[in-house]
Motif scaffolding. Structure first.
Motif, short mmCIF file in Angstrom:
data_model
loop_
_atom_site.label_atom_id
_atom_site.label_comp_id
_atom_site.label_asym_id
_atom_site.label_seq_id
_atom_site.Cartn_x
_atom_site.Cartn_y
_atom_site.Cartn_z
N THR A 180 0.81 -1.22 0.00
CA THR A 180 0.00 0.00 0.00
C THR A 180 0.85 1.27 0.00
OG1 THR A 180 -0.18 -0.15 2.42
CG2 THR A 180 -1.96 -1.11 1.12
N ASN A 182 2.89 4.17 -1.56
CA ASN A 182 3.01 4.80 -2.87
C ASN A 182 4.46 5.01 -3.29
OD1 ASN A 182 0.21 5.05 -3.23
ND2 ASN A 182 0.17 6.92 -2.00
N GLU A 183 5.38 4.83 -2.35
CA GLU A 183 6.79 5.10 -2.64
C GLU A 183 7.56 3.86 -3.07
OE1 GLU A 183 7.14 6.50 1.34
OE2 GLU A 183 7.52 8.55 0.71
N GLN A 185 7.92 0.71 -5.64
CA GLN A 185 7.54 0.10 -6.92
C GLN A 185 8.54 -1.00 -7.26
OE1 GLN A 185 7.97 3.80 -7.28
NE2 GLN A 185 5.84 4.09 -6.64
#
Length: 266
Positions: A180, A182-183, A185
């Motif tokens: 969860t 967002n930083e 990937q």
């Protein structure tokens, strides 16, 4: 070793990895009965991941150590550190700089959970003792930054966590945070579990429900027993060319194993 009857599932994992290479973050859950070949399936993509510039690591939960927080992740991330430490000096220095940039000065909080990190992130200062929620928030912050190292360098990372039916609350919380954030990937998180051991009320089912409510849907691979044709290919491949037809042997193996890969190989 060659896997039979799993071509579609291998392709699904590789497609997920290729999406991770261009910045996605994916959770793939592989489930089925014991001995059906879940671990072998996931580990079969190891060579492809490395040849395409990625990193692959794995860890597994232990039925006798369910009270040890982060056990499987500690194993997997320790193996990841060992891989980095085997790189040539130039590449290793780049990783050390990146870890220092993102984890200094809180990196020491991860030393106990990630074996080998102290050799990559050296001379971290002592940290003030925190308790309860403050300690957990600091740990979460550091762990989030740890995974950001791989995102920031554009390095696709595959983490295979086996035997999720024996996972602990802390590990599932870490997985939720990874998915969860967002930083973070470029991560393919693959989890395997025995679905017949995950029943109503199980911690893992609660985890699946929670991430679903947060809008994160895992991809799933259900592994079933091999078909007769797959058993035939397995037997003939194992024994090589034979003067006698192997049909009778294949029938015996198929009947006794019920298509279970582990039993068929034995």
């Amino acid at each position: 070793d060659q896997l039979f009857g799993r071509e579609g599932q291998i392709n699904q994992l590789l497609q997920s990895f290729h999406r991770v290479m261009v910045g996605e973050k994916i959770l793939t859950l592989v489930y089925g009965n014991s001995g059906v070949g879940k671990s072998a399936l996931v580990e079969s993509i190891y060579g492809r991941v490395l040849s395409e510039g990625g990193l692959f690591t794995s860890g597994k939960f232990d039925q006798l150590k369910t009270d040890t927080p982060y056990a499987a992740f500690s194993q997997a991330l320790g193996r990841l550190m060992a891989q980095l430490l085997m790189m040539n000096q130039e590449n290793l220095m780049k990783w050390k700089e990146e870890f220092h940039r993102l984890l200094h000065p809180v990196g020491r909080v991860l030393y106990d959970v990630i074996p080998g990190l102290e050799s990559i992130l050296e001379n971290e200062p002592e940290l003030p003792v925190l308790n309860g929620l403050e300690a957990q928030l600091r740990f979460n912050y550091a762990m989030n930054n740890f995974f950001q190292v791989f995102s920031r360098t554009g390095t696709p990372l595959v983490i295979f966590i086996d035997d999720l039916q024996w996972s602990d609350v802390s590990s599932l919380s870490l997985m939720r945070n990874i998915l969860t954030s967002n930083e973070i990937q470029n991560i393919l998180l693959v989890g395997a579990y025995r679905d017949n051991e995950v029943t109503t009320g199980h911690l893992f089912l609660q985890f699946k429900m929670e991430i679903g409510e947060m809008g994160f849907q895992p991809e799933e691979i259900h592994l079933t027993n091999l078909q007769y044709g797959d058993i035939y290919r397995l037997v003939t491949s194992s024994l090589g060319k034979s003067k006698k037809p192997l049909d009778d042997l294949v029938k015996i193996v198929d009947k006794k194993s019920g298509g279970n890969v582990l039993l068929a190989i034995q």
